[in-house]
Design a protein around this motif. Sequence first.
Motif, PDB file in Angstrom:
ATOM      1  N   ARG A  98      -2.890  10.848  -1.995  1.00 41.67           N
ATOM      2  CA  ARG A  98      -1.436  11.079  -1.971  1.00 41.67           C
ATOM      3  C   ARG A  98      -0.673   9.783  -1.704  1.00 41.67           C
ATOM      4  NH1 ARG A  98      -1.198  15.412  -4.959  1.00 41.67           N
ATOM      5  NH2 ARG A  98      -1.983  17.308  -3.967  1.00 41.67           N
ATOM      6  N   TYR A  99       0.468   9.649  -2.335  1.00 40.56           N
ATOM      7  CA  TYR A  99       1.276   8.423  -2.255  1.00 40.56           C
ATOM      8  C   TYR A  99       2.646   8.732  -1.668  1.00 40.56           C
ATOM      9  CZ  TYR A  99      -2.195   6.735  -5.608  1.00 40.56           C
ATOM     10  OH  TYR A  99      -3.370   6.384  -6.223  1.00 40.56           O
ATOM     11  N   ASP A 100       3.264   7.718  -1.120  1.00 36.88           N
ATOM     12  CA  ASP A 100       4.666   7.833  -0.734  1.00 36.88           C
ATOM     13  C   ASP A 100       5.501   7.535  -1.978  1.00 36.88           C
ATOM     14  OD1 ASP A 100       7.271   7.523   0.135  1.00 36.88           O
ATOM     15  OD2 ASP A 100       6.654   6.701   2.078  1.00 36.88           O
ATOM     16  N   LEU A 101       5.831   8.582  -2.711  1.00 36.77           N
ATOM     17  CA  LEU A 101       6.462   8.384  -4.019  1.00 36.77           C
ATOM     18  C   LEU A 101       7.901   7.879  -3.888  1.00 36.77           C
ATOM     19  CD1 LEU A 101       4.916  11.415  -5.944  1.00 36.77           C
ATOM     20  CD2 LEU A 101       4.304   9.000  -6.148  1.00 36.77           C
ATOM     21  N   ALA A 102       8.537   8.165  -2.764  1.00 40.08           N
ATOM     22  CA  ALA A 102       9.881   7.616  -2.547  1.00 40.08           C
ATOM     23  C   ALA A 102       9.801   6.098  -2.433  1.00 40.08           C
ATOM     24  CB  ALA A 102      10.492   8.228  -1.285  1.00 40.08           C
ATOM     25  N   ASP A 103       8.761   5.634  -1.745  1.00 37.36           N
ATOM     26  CA  ASP A 103       8.514   4.190  -1.626  1.00 37.36           C
ATOM     27  C   ASP A 103       8.214   3.565  -2.979  1.00 37.36           C
ATOM     28  OD1 ASP A 103       8.898   3.557   0.992  1.00 37.36           O
ATOM     29  OD2 ASP A 103       6.816   2.947   1.374  1.00 37.36           O
ATOM     30  N   GLU A 148       7.917  14.018  -9.960  1.00 33.58           N
ATOM     31  CA  GLU A 148       8.479  13.794  -8.635  1.00 33.58           C
ATOM     32  C   GLU A 148       9.239  12.459  -8.559  1.00 33.58           C
ATOM     33  OE1 GLU A 148       5.722  15.001  -5.601  1.00 33.58           O
ATOM     34  OE2 GLU A 148       6.906  13.986  -4.040  1.00 33.58           O
ATOM     35  N   LEU A 149       8.754  11.474  -9.303  1.00 34.81           N
ATOM     36  CA  LEU A 149       9.441  10.180  -9.335  1.00 34.81           C
ATOM     37  C   LEU A 149      10.748  10.246 -10.129  1.00 34.81           C
ATOM     38  CD1 LEU A 149       6.307   7.946  -9.935  1.00 34.81           C
ATOM     39  CD2 LEU A 149       7.918   7.613  -8.049  1.00 34.81           C
ATOM     40  N   GLY A 150      10.901  11.306 -10.912  1.00 33.99           N
ATOM     41  CA  GLY A 150      12.096  11.439 -11.751  1.00 33.99           C
ATOM     42  C   GLY A 150      12.099  10.475 -12.926  1.00 33.99           C
ATOM     43  N   TRP A 151      10.916  10.058 -13.369  1.00 35.49           N
ATOM     44  CA  TRP A 151      10.826   9.079 -14.447  1.00 35.49           C
ATOM     45  C   TRP A 151      10.764   9.708 -15.838  1.00 35.49           C
ATOM     46  CZ3 TRP A 151       6.671   5.083 -12.366  1.00 35.49           C
ATOM     47  CH2 TRP A 151       7.252   4.352 -11.304  1.00 35.49           C
ATOM     48  N   MET A 180       0.860  -1.209   0.000  1.00 33.76           N
ATOM     49  CA  MET A 180       0.000   0.000   0.000  1.00 33.76           C
ATOM     50  C   MET A 180       0.881   1.238   0.000  1.00 33.76           C
ATOM     51  SD  MET A 180      -3.252   1.166   0.629  1.00 33.76           S
ATOM     52  CE  MET A 180      -4.058   2.544   1.406  1.00 33.76           C
ATOM     53  N   PHE A 181       0.763   2.024  -1.082  1.00 30.86           N
ATOM     54  CA  PHE A 181       1.624   3.193  -1.206  1.00 30.86           C
ATOM     55  C   PHE A 181       0.903   4.500  -0.902  1.00 30.86           C
ATOM     56  CE2 PHE A 181       3.498  -0.228  -3.605  1.00 30.86           C
ATOM     57  CZ  PHE A 181       4.832  -0.144  -3.253  1.00 30.86           C
ATOM     58  N   VAL A 182      -0.413   4.405  -0.670  1.00 34.05           N
ATOM     59  CA  VAL A 182      -1.180   5.616  -0.330  1.00 34.05           C
ATOM     60  C   VAL A 182      -0.834   6.013   1.104  1.00 34.05           C
ATOM     61  CG1 VAL A 182      -3.493   6.586   0.004  1.00 34.05           C
ATOM     62  CG2 VAL A 182      -3.065   4.978  -1.883  1.00 34.05           C
ATOM     63  N   THR A 183      -0.508   7.286   1.292  1.00 32.51           N
ATOM     64  CA  THR A 183      -0.217   7.758   2.650  1.00 32.51           C
ATOM     65  C   THR A 183      -1.451   8.386   3.288  1.00 32.51           C
ATOM     66  OG1 THR A 183       0.555   9.832   1.690  1.00 32.51           O
ATOM     67  CG2 THR A 183       2.234   8.183   2.262  1.00 32.51           C
TER      68      THR A 183
END
Length: 405
Positions: free
Chosen positions: A32-37, A252-255, A1-4
């Motif tokens: 909102r997600y933990d985009l670092a994760d 933000e992910l730098g993709w 689960m990546f949703v914060t």
Amino acid sequence: MFVTHLESAIDGTRFEAGRVWTTHEGRPLWVRYDLADVKNAVKPADFVMRVNSLWRYRELLPLPVSAEPVTLGEGMSPLLPCPRLGKELGLPRLYIKDESQLPTGSFKSRGMAAAVSMAKHLGLKRLAVPTAGNAGGALAAYGARAGIEVFVFMPDDTPVINQIEAFLCGARVFLVNGLINDCGKIVREGTDKLGWFDMSTLKEPYRLEGKKTMGLEIAEQFGWKLPDVILYPTGGGTGLIGMWKAFQELTELGWLQAAKLPRLVSCQSDGCAPIVRAFEQGERFAPVFENAKTVASGLRVPMAVGDFMMLDAIKASGGCAVAGQEETILPWMRRVASLEGIAICPETAVCFDVLTKLRRDGRVTPDEEIVVFNTGAAQKYIEAVELELPRIDKDRPVDYEALAR
Ligand SMILES: *Cc1c(COP(=O)(O)O)cnc(C)c1O
């Protein structure tokens, strides 16, 4: 689960993830997600190996990775180059992203796949929606797939195919002598009495996340670069807002290979253009558009709760909101289908009138990569086309020369 958490779009108030939420102060919530994760869990190259649907972007969707989605195989719509049409318009790098090939024949299935998956996950038993047409069909289909009861309220002049598809999927379908806003009122006021959950555009947070995948797909299909301009027919605005959210998250992910994001062009019919009017007047909120009338039923949304989110996205992207002429809809449907074999919906026809305007006044240039979204299938709009085809009498000799004239 990546949703914060979830976050109010109007004032930033935070809400806990994993619970049923609607709006805050009558305005939408962001997921909102933990985009670092997310970044640690997956790389862009991983997606290629995955299922050919929007569920390939699992880490960027609200459904916990362990839960089964409710799916009809939605997503990864083709990105079709349009060289013949592009040549006529003087825009050689023109593409159509063809959402008409999705389940129920419109991009609405993206939103409903995500929202119904979440509804099932959260244990909701009864769903209701006001609709201009396609959202009702899509909710009925996904509701049937999930075994959840669905109520659909649509204006009585909604395209008949939308009425039929919702009916066939077992939804309780009602025709209302008004516009989508009147249907919305009925859903809102019935919530207490019948205990249904209101699935209206942007009144629950997850349809937007499903629509977001259009932006993710475009990025992947262009090799993690984005086009210069995107034209999108705008009603309630989830498509436009969702794509912009996708681009923010990808940044933000730098993709993304380049920092420059596309200019978003919100296209509406001059028969119902609240966002265009607000944009021209420099407003952040769009008052109700009186006497809304257009055959592009998906654009017949006189007032939108996400108005400020659309207008913020359009401005931030350096784009614009422009109205196309109602009278050009049918000619554009025929022209695009004749030149490229792509059966566009009336909503998308509006985009092409807008595109010619932008080309004429230099707001788009021939070197630019341009994507127009075909949000639905022409086949769903039999009322938009009046047709008298020539007839042949089988009992008389055929004048073959005349056929080719
Ligand atoms: C709903 C709909 C739209 C408008 O989409 P939003 O994302 O709500 O602005 C455009 N085209 C079609 C075919 C639709 O069904």
